[in-house]
Every structure is written in structure tokens, then in C-alpha cells.
Design a protein around this motif. Sequence first.
Motif, PDB file in Angstrom:
ATOM      1  N   LEU A   1      32.082  52.672  27.710  1.00 24.23           N
ATOM      2  CA  LEU A   1      31.900  53.593  28.838  1.00 24.23           C
ATOM      3  C   LEU A   1      32.111  55.048  28.448  1.00 24.23           C
ATOM      4  CD1 LEU A   1      31.364  53.890  31.878  1.00 24.23           C
ATOM      5  CD2 LEU A   1      33.817  53.665  32.259  1.00 24.23           C
ATOM      6  N   TYR A   2      33.154  55.331  27.644  1.00 25.10           N
ATOM      7  CA  TYR A   2      33.525  56.720  27.353  1.00 25.10           C
ATOM      8  C   TYR A   2      33.180  57.189  25.947  1.00 25.10           C
ATOM      9  CZ  TYR A   2      36.197  56.384  31.692  1.00 25.10           C
ATOM     10  OH  TYR A   2      36.577  56.210  33.005  1.00 25.10           O
ATOM     11  N   GLN A   3      32.576  56.318  25.133  1.00 25.70           N
ATOM     12  CA  GLN A   3      32.180  56.663  23.765  1.00 25.70           C
ATOM     13  C   GLN A   3      33.349  57.077  22.871  1.00 25.70           C
ATOM     14  OE1 GLN A   3      29.942  58.100  26.442  1.00 25.70           O
ATOM     15  NE2 GLN A   3      29.272  55.998  26.180  1.00 25.70           N
ATOM     16  N   ARG A   4      34.531  56.600  23.196  1.00 27.76           N
ATOM     17  CA  ARG A   4      35.701  56.796  22.347  1.00 27.76           C
ATOM     18  C   ARG A   4      36.731  55.729  22.703  1.00 27.76           C
ATOM     19  NH1 ARG A   4      35.082  60.905  25.822  1.00 27.76           N
ATOM     20  NH2 ARG A   4      36.668  61.356  27.405  1.00 27.76           N
ATOM     21  N   SER A   5      37.611  55.463  21.768  1.00 27.48           N
ATOM     22  CA  SER A   5      38.605  54.418  21.995  1.00 27.48           C
ATOM     23  C   SER A   5      39.750  54.960  22.842  1.00 27.48           C
ATOM     24  CB  SER A   5      39.154  53.929  20.654  1.00 27.48           C
ATOM     25  OG  SER A   5      39.947  54.949  20.061  1.00 27.48           O
TER      26      SER A   5
ATOM     27  N   VAL B   1      42.779  41.142  29.982  1.00 30.32           N
ATOM     28  CA  VAL B   1      43.587  40.069  29.411  1.00 30.32           C
ATOM     29  C   VAL B   1      43.993  40.343  27.971  1.00 30.32           C
ATOM     30  CG1 VAL B   1      42.652  38.303  30.938  1.00 30.32           C
ATOM     31  CG2 VAL B   1      41.496  38.776  28.768  1.00 30.32           C
ATOM     32  N   SER B   2      43.303  41.269  27.300  1.00 31.89           N
ATOM     33  CA  SER B   2      43.657  41.602  25.917  1.00 31.89           C
ATOM     34  C   SER B   2      43.363  43.057  25.633  1.00 31.89           C
ATOM     35  CB  SER B   2      42.883  40.716  24.927  1.00 31.89           C
ATOM     36  OG  SER B   2      41.518  41.077  24.904  1.00 31.89           O
ATOM     37  N   ALA B   3      44.117  43.633  24.696  1.00 30.14           N
ATOM     38  CA  ALA B   3      43.908  45.026  24.319  1.00 30.14           C
ATOM     39  C   ALA B   3      42.563  45.205  23.639  1.00 30.14           C
ATOM     40  CB  ALA B   3      45.038  45.488  23.393  1.00 30.14           C
ATOM     41  N   SER B   4      42.108  44.191  22.884  1.00 28.37           N
ATOM     42  CA  SER B   4      40.829  44.312  22.174  1.00 28.37           C
ATOM     43  C   SER B   4      39.655  44.357  23.152  1.00 28.37           C
ATOM     44  CB  SER B   4      40.660  43.149  21.193  1.00 28.37           C
ATOM     45  OG  SER B   4      40.703  41.904  21.881  1.00 28.37           O
ATOM     46  N   HIS B   5      39.706  43.519  24.189  1.00 31.77           N
ATOM     47  CA  HIS B   5      38.642  43.551  25.202  1.00 31.77           C
ATOM     48  C   HIS B   5      38.662  44.869  25.961  1.00 31.77           C
ATOM     49  CE1 HIS B   5      36.924  42.201  29.263  1.00 31.77           C
ATOM     50  NE2 HIS B   5      35.912  42.313  28.411  1.00 31.77           N
ATOM     51  N   PHE B   6      39.859  45.341  26.274  1.00 30.06           N
ATOM     52  CA  PHE B   6      40.007  46.635  26.946  1.00 30.06           C
ATOM     53  C   PHE B   6      39.405  47.753  26.102  1.00 30.06           C
ATOM     54  CE2 PHE B   6      43.008  50.381  27.189  1.00 30.06           C
ATOM     55  CZ  PHE B   6      42.420  50.966  28.298  1.00 30.06           C
ATOM     56  N   SER B   7      39.750  47.801  24.814  1.00 28.03           N
ATOM     57  CA  SER B   7      39.240  48.854  23.926  1.00 28.03           C
ATOM     58  C   SER B   7      37.725  48.804  23.814  1.00 28.03           C
ATOM     59  CB  SER B   7      39.871  48.725  22.534  1.00 28.03           C
ATOM     60  OG  SER B   7      41.260  48.956  22.593  1.00 28.03           O
ATOM     61  N   LYS B   8      37.168  47.605  23.753  1.00 32.80           N
ATOM     62  CA  LYS B   8      35.708  47.444  23.659  1.00 32.80           C
ATOM     63  C   LYS B   8      35.032  48.010  24.905  1.00 32.80           C
ATOM     64  CE  LYS B   8      32.159  43.863  23.147  1.00 32.80           C
ATOM     65  NZ  LYS B   8      31.522  44.021  24.483  1.00 32.80           N
ATOM     66  N   CYS B   9      35.535  47.634  26.073  1.00 31.96           N
ATOM     67  CA  CYS B   9      34.952  48.126  27.328  1.00 31.96           C
ATOM     68  C   CYS B   9      35.122  49.645  27.456  1.00 31.96           C
ATOM     69  CB  CYS B   9      35.599  47.426  28.517  1.00 31.96           C
ATOM     70  SG  CYS B   9      35.278  45.663  28.618  1.00 31.96           S
TER      71      CYS B   9
ATOM     72  N   MET C   1      52.640  55.143  28.279  1.00 28.73           N
ATOM     73  CA  MET C   1      52.564  53.685  28.224  1.00 28.73           C
ATOM     74  C   MET C   1      51.783  53.238  27.001  1.00 28.73           C
ATOM     75  SD  MET C   1      51.631  52.798  32.204  1.00 28.73           S
ATOM     76  CE  MET C   1      51.347  51.049  31.827  1.00 28.73           C
ATOM     77  N   PRO C   2      52.258  52.221  26.272  1.00 28.54           N
ATOM     78  CA  PRO C   2      51.474  51.671  25.155  1.00 28.54           C
ATOM     79  C   PRO C   2      50.104  51.205  25.647  1.00 28.54           C
ATOM     80  CG  PRO C   2      53.715  50.814  25.118  1.00 28.54           C
ATOM     81  CD  PRO C   2      53.557  51.542  26.417  1.00 28.54           C
ATOM     82  N   VAL C   3      49.117  51.264  24.771  1.00 27.06           N
ATOM     83  CA  VAL C   3      47.757  50.901  25.158  1.00 27.06           C
ATOM     84  C   VAL C   3      47.697  49.484  25.716  1.00 27.06           C
ATOM     85  CG1 VAL C   3      45.416  50.472  24.291  1.00 27.06           C
ATOM     86  CG2 VAL C   3      46.647  52.525  23.578  1.00 27.06           C
ATOM     87  N   VAL C   4      48.459  48.567  25.132  1.00 26.50           N
ATOM     88  CA  VAL C   4      48.421  47.184  25.614  1.00 26.50           C
ATOM     89  C   VAL C   4      48.949  47.091  27.040  1.00 26.50           C
ATOM     90  CG1 VAL C   4      50.711  46.587  24.671  1.00 26.50           C
ATOM     91  CG2 VAL C   4      48.984  44.792  25.029  1.00 26.50           C
ATOM     92  N   GLU C   5      49.938  47.915  27.393  1.00 30.17           N
ATOM     93  CA  GLU C   5      50.464  47.907  28.764  1.00 30.17           C
ATOM     94  C   GLU C   5      49.468  48.535  29.739  1.00 30.17           C
ATOM     95  OE1 GLU C   5      54.398  49.463  29.186  1.00 30.17           O
ATOM     96  OE2 GLU C   5      55.202  48.260  27.531  1.00 30.17           O
ATOM     97  N   VAL C   6      48.749  49.555  29.273  1.00 29.90           N
ATOM     98  CA  VAL C   6      47.690  50.143  30.104  1.00 29.90           C
ATOM     99  C   VAL C   6      46.622  49.087  30.388  1.00 29.90           C
ATOM    100  CG1 VAL C   6      45.840  51.852  30.177  1.00 29.90           C
ATOM    101  CG2 VAL C   6      48.084  52.494  29.274  1.00 29.90           C
ATOM    102  N   ALA C   7      46.277  48.331  29.350  1.00 25.21           N
ATOM    103  CA  ALA C   7      45.271  47.276  29.515  1.00 25.21           C
ATOM    104  C   ALA C   7      45.701  46.267  30.574  1.00 25.21           C
ATOM    105  CB  ALA C   7      45.034  46.573  28.174  1.00 25.21           C
ATOM    106  N   VAL C   8      46.944  45.808  30.502  1.00 21.08           N
ATOM    107  CA  VAL C   8      47.454  44.824  31.458  1.00 21.08           C
ATOM    108  C   VAL C   8      47.490  45.405  32.865  1.00 21.08           C
ATOM    109  CG1 VAL C   8      49.484  43.491  32.138  1.00 21.08           C
ATOM    110  CG2 VAL C   8      48.790  43.552  29.736  1.00 21.08           C
ATOM    111  N   ALA C   9      47.923  46.673  32.990  1.00 23.09           N
ATOM    112  CA  ALA C   9      48.018  47.328  34.300  1.00 23.09           C
ATOM    113  C   ALA C   9      46.659  47.482  34.966  1.00 23.09           C
ATOM    114  CB  ALA C   9      48.682  48.690  34.154  1.00 23.09           C
ATOM    115  N   CYS C  10      45.602  47.428  34.170  1.00 22.27           N
ATOM    116  CA  CYS C  10      44.250  47.601  34.714  1.00 22.27           C
ATOM    117  C   CYS C  10      43.453  46.299  34.704  1.00 22.27           C
ATOM    118  CB  CYS C  10      43.506  48.689  33.938  1.00 22.27           C
ATOM    119  SG  CYS C  10      44.311  50.300  34.075  1.00 22.27           S
ATOM    120  N   GLY C  11      44.167  45.176  34.526  1.00 20.34           N
ATOM    121  CA  GLY C  11      43.538  43.875  34.702  1.00 20.34           C
ATOM    122  C   GLY C  11      42.804  43.308  33.517  1.00 20.34           C
TER     123      GLY C  11
END
Length: 339
Positions: free
Chosen positions: A314-318, A302-310, A290-300
Amino acid sequence: MNKMLHKKRSIVFFMVPQFTMLPFSAAIDTLRIANRMLGYQAYTWRLTSVDGEKVYSSCGIGVEANTSLADERRNLGGENRPSMVLVCSGIDVEEFNNKSVNAWLRESYNRGVAVGSLCTGAHVLAQAGLLNGKRCAIHWENLPGFSEAFPQAEVYADLYEVDSNLYTCAGGTASLDMMLNLIGQDFGETLVNRVCEQHLTDRVRSPHDRQRLPLRARLGVQNGKVLSIIELMEGNLAEPLSLLEIADGAGLSRRQIERLFRQEMGRSPARYYLEIRLDRARHLLVQSSMPVVEVAVACGFVSASHFSKCYRELYQRSPQQERAERKMTMATARQAIAA
């Protein structure tokens, strides 16, 4: 029992590279013990691979195949047609996609052959289009990616499922339970009990028994209110609930929930909710394409950038680095097996 005495089943075990040895061996040995208790070869089996060559399991042990896919396609029209086909897979099943295998599985099912899977093999059955609208089981670790990839399949975190001549199990020792169910269908509970005694198994588990430990044991938490809130969170990952909605569902105030989570979990409810959403995202990243943006949406998110930041916090890697490291690990494992 006499009417069933001469009943026979022939089973083809189709081995996908990196299949898991435990459910594979548990299934075969359960059938072997049943034969021994019956005093004749009620169950026969053969091992199959795409090209008829040895297949390596995830633990690095190579298993010789008896037949190839081409052999088995020919067998469907003759006296060697099997009663059942079981797909045996394990880690990295998402990497396996063979149109000839898919066609063979569909043809087998359409000719009245029971088709099933061990461990993550439901992924292969779903690729073949056999699980649309059907109940199925898969290992809990693969369930998030599977449900996103195959939304038409009714997947459950059960030990095993039987639906319309389709047999799926979650792997591990659930393979034993599914085989005992099959033996029970064929020969009754007396034989099942005798096989269990040989296995040193004290009971036959229900197909709907838990795959994982209950939350209470898994998290070491005893507070029933906290556990019910966590269950509510885990059931709403794609569309996260607000703390007010959680409070209404739990019959508590926001302040009470905040205090309970600080005491029991050592963090705020919002932080814990974020962590379980990111844990689901990690499973999707390493077990799906799944594209990263779709993973972000599937996990609630609202944006791929916010998902990547969080994720990075937590995991010390993107997320991209997580996926790249996974691919590198897989490539290294394949090279080690080939060597």
C-alpha cells in the motif's frame, strides 16, 4: 453575579517543545477577553518550561517562559500556588518524558490544583499516572497510539473532557470550547456569550461534539448502509470481523455488500477494511514506540511478515522504513529550529 465578581484563577501554562500554537493562543486569548469583559484581572497566567528558557512551537515560533519547573515546584507551597496547570504540547509528544514534570503534575493535583492539557498534552498527564480510570480527550490523530500506550485511561474522540478536576481537550479550536466551559463555571453563561461575540463564535460546542467531519462528509458517501458498515469496520480493527459477520450486522447479503462497495468505494469491502487497518498501523508507527509486531497485532494481523507485506504493497515502503523516515524528519525539524 456579584458573589462571583471577585473570583480569580491563576493558570500555569507548561510548554512542551513542539507545542501547537493554535490551542495555546486560543486558550490565553479567551481568558484575556473574559478579563476585558469583566473589567478586572479575573484570570492571570504565566508560562513555564523545564529550565525557564524559551520553548519553540511546532510552527517554529519561540515563546519566552516566565518561570522554570523548579520555580513552580516551590510555588506550590506558597502564595503563588496556581489554581490550574495546563500542559501544552503538540507533535512528537511521545518523545517527551520527564520524571520531574510527572512528579510536579502529581503533586499539583494532590494539592487540589486543577490539572489539564491542550492538544496532545493528555499523553503527558497519562505518563504522570493521572488519567488511570479517568475520562480524557486527545487529538483524533493521536488517539490510536495513546489508547495502546495507556489502556487504563478512558480516552474519547471528544472535543474536551472534565473529570475529577482533570481537564483535557483535543487541541485546535477545542481549546476555546474548554476555556469557555471554565469561564461558564466561574461566571455564568452571560459572560460566555459576551466572550463568544468578541471571538465571532456563533455557538458554544458541546464537549461531545465530533472532532472530525462525519463519515458522510469526510468520505463523500451518501449511502447509509455503506456508512454503517464502515463504522462497524472502524470499531473492529484489532479483531477484524469476517464479511459474514459484517453482513449479519448490516442486515445484507455478502453479495449485496460486495456490490455496494464496488459502486460507492471503488474497491471490495475486504480491500477497504485492509486499508483502514493499515492506516491505523501507520499512525501507531509514527506516533508510538510500539514494536512492529505489536503494531501488527493491534491492527488485526496474525503475523508481522503478513503485516509488512500488506504495508509495503500500500505505501511502497516497509513499516521499519516508515518509522526510520519519521525519525529522520523529526531530527531535521529539530536541527532547523536550533539553527
